[in-house]
Write an enzyme that holds these catalytic residues in place. Structure first.
Site, short mmCIF file in Angstrom:
data_model
loop_
_atom_site.label_atom_id
_atom_site.label_comp_id
_atom_site.label_asym_id
_atom_site.label_seq_id
_atom_site.Cartn_x
_atom_site.Cartn_y
_atom_site.Cartn_z
N GLU A 1 -23.52 7.06 -2.73
CA GLU A 1 -25.45 6.14 -3.47
C GLU A 1 -25.32 5.51 -2.01
O GLU A 1 -26.28 4.22 -2.45
CB GLU A 1 -24.80 5.51 -4.08
CG GLU A 1 -23.28 4.31 -4.49
CD GLU A 1 -23.88 3.68 -6.00
OE1 GLU A 1 -24.19 2.79 -6.30
OE2 GLU A 1 -22.45 4.14 -6.32
N CYS B 1 -20.82 6.18 -9.08
CA CYS B 1 -19.52 5.88 -8.35
C CYS B 1 -18.85 6.69 -9.35
O CYS B 1 -17.90 7.26 -8.73
CB CYS B 1 -18.88 4.35 -8.54
SG CYS B 1 -19.88 3.31 -8.03
N HIS C 1 -11.56 2.96 -12.46
CA HIS C 1 -12.79 2.65 -10.99
C HIS C 1 -13.21 1.08 -11.09
O HIS C 1 -13.15 0.41 -11.61
CB HIS C 1 -14.23 2.89 -11.33
CG HIS C 1 -15.31 2.45 -11.11
ND1 HIS C 1 -15.31 2.81 -9.19
CD2 HIS C 1 -16.71 1.91 -11.07
CE1 HIS C 1 -16.99 1.42 -9.02
NE2 HIS C 1 -17.12 1.03 -10.10
#
Length: 448
Positions: free
Chosen positions: A85, A122, A246
């Protein structure tokens, strides 16, 4: 014929070469207590790219070491997928730059490899692994493997609340038949909704609603777990030896882990055994309003995480996955894959036999989507994890002062014109940024 097993065959990590100490350097400059970062966020340091590093060099260096170690040539790779990203071009994918770098070092080329760039905050690193898995399972790979690279420079505007969680690095993964590291489950669970918790509308630095982002992360994770259970069966807390989440910062994972444990012990003997100590989980039918039920569940969770049984589970299953991230910060697309590597590295150093054991991998991307799947550890895992050089990389980082941090932040800020800033470290045996081409493209070379 479909392969019997597809998964991650090898992994390599590359961290940015600069280190910002949050307790000793960042906190004093901000007039904050070090504990706000080390205890609250669970972060001790952040990694940053030097002046000659960016998402291409970090991804290419991770991929190069992986290919060298595995004895691979370009002809062995059928696709290169980059998840990021932090992309700097709306048309040309980062994967083409990385392929061009690798072609400087290997005979042959990647002209017949499919290349792409994945975007969903993500979670796109995991989505890229899914793409590679499906490509192999469909029999379209011609016996070749896929190279999945998650690479990001996670910067926030200076003064932003997320500034302390910054980080930079890359994870390269080889997706193959009959993998030596982990086999991926066919079952997956998803939780997805149109959210605006974190976004970058044509801008480098994110716009973040911090409180909302935590809520969305937890809500989508809950949905993904429930969806996974609908196809894979009820999860028990002892099903997984490690739970890589994450990890935007370890403090977020502490919240997610508590809710995951609470969910998986419901209607089990564990809940009953804990009942004398903390009571049973509140059931919604016992309350007149949803708000009252939510408040009761929150109070129950607070009691749950203080039990010895929960702390033992957390220390075994979750804490090992956070060891690397606490020293490097948020790597966006790479964070959950750093967590997996961290947990397996901890197990290797502890002498644990994990062959046949299962991991529960919980990925998330703002905007928002969570994915949960299982992975089974393979007989070759120890050799693959032992080959990682992350400890040496972390030790070799250059510690920057706060003034140096501000300078390097400006170097990597696309909207700031900076005078030439001298590199803090000396490149050696790696790809580096080498200026601009005639059409504004970035150029790279390998430094011997």
């Amino acid at each position: 014929m479909s392969p019997t097993s597809v998964g991650i065959d090898a992994v390599e990590i590359h961290t940015g070469k600069l280190r910002l100490d949050l307790a000793e350097t960042f906190a004093p400059a901000k007039g904050e207590s070090p504990g706000k970062y080390t205890k609250g966020l669970g972060l001790h340091a952040s990694s940053f790219p030097d002046t000659y590093e960016d998402i291409v060099t970090m991804g290419a260096n991770a991929a190069y070491r992986l290919m060298e170690r595995e004895g691979l040539e370009p002809r062995d790779i059928g696709r290169i997928d980059v998840a990021t990203e932090s992309a700097f071009d709306n048309s040309k994918p980062v994967s083409t730059y990385i392929a061009g770098c690798l072609e400087q070092r290997f005979e042959g080329d990647f002209h017949h490899a499919n290349k792409g760039e994945r975007k969903f905050a993500c979670v796109s690193g995991t989505q890229s692994i899914d793409d590679a898995y499906n490509w192999i399972r469909a029999g379209r790979h011609r016996g070749r493997s896929a190279l999945v690279i998650a690479t990001d420079t996670a910067l926030y505007a200076r003064g932003d609340a997320g500034e302390a969680t910054q980080g930079a690095g890359a994870v390269a993964m080889l997706i193959s038949e009959e993998p030596d590291l982990v086999e991926l489950s066919a079952e997956q669970g998803y939780g997805s909704a149109d959210e605006t918790d974190f976004l970058k509308p044509n801008q480098q630095f994110p716009s973040v609603d911090g409180k909302r982002s935590v809520q969305v992360y937890l809500a989508r994770m809950r949905e993904a777990v429930e969806d996974f259970e609908s196809v894979a069966g009820k999860i028990h807390p002892e099903d997984f030896v490690l739970l890589p989440f994450h990890t935007p910062f370890p403090g977020m994972v502490r919240k997610a882990a508590a809710l995951a444990y609470r969910h998986t012990i419901r209607d089990t003997t564990i809940e009953e055994e804990l009942a004398d100590e903390i009571g049973r989980q509140p059931r919604p039918e016992a309350f007149d309003t949803d708000e009252a039920h939510v408040e009761a569940m929150s109070e129950y969770t607070d009691r749950l995480v203080d039990t010895a049984r929960y702390r033992d589970w957390y220390d075994r299953v979750v804490a090992p996955t956070l060891e690397i991230s606490s020293q490097v910060g948020n790597w966006y697309t790479g964070s959950v894959h750093v967590a997996r590597a961290s947990g397996l590295k901890h197990a290797l150093e502890a002498g644990e036999d994990l062959v046949g054991a299962r991991l529960g991998v919980a990925s998330y991307g703002s905007g928002a989507q969570a994915e949960v799947h299982a992975e089974t550890v393979q007989p070759g895992w120890e050799e693959k994890i032992a080959a990682l050089t992350i400890d040496e990389q972390l030790e070799a980082r250059y510690d920057i002062s706060f003034d140096e941090y501000e300078r390097i932040h400006d170097v990597h800020n696309h909207d700031v014109e900076t005078a030439d800033v001298e590199e803090f470290t000396t490149p050696d045996g790696e790809f580096v940024f080498d200026g601009w081409g005639r059409m504004g493209e970035r150029k790279y070379r390998f430094v011997e």
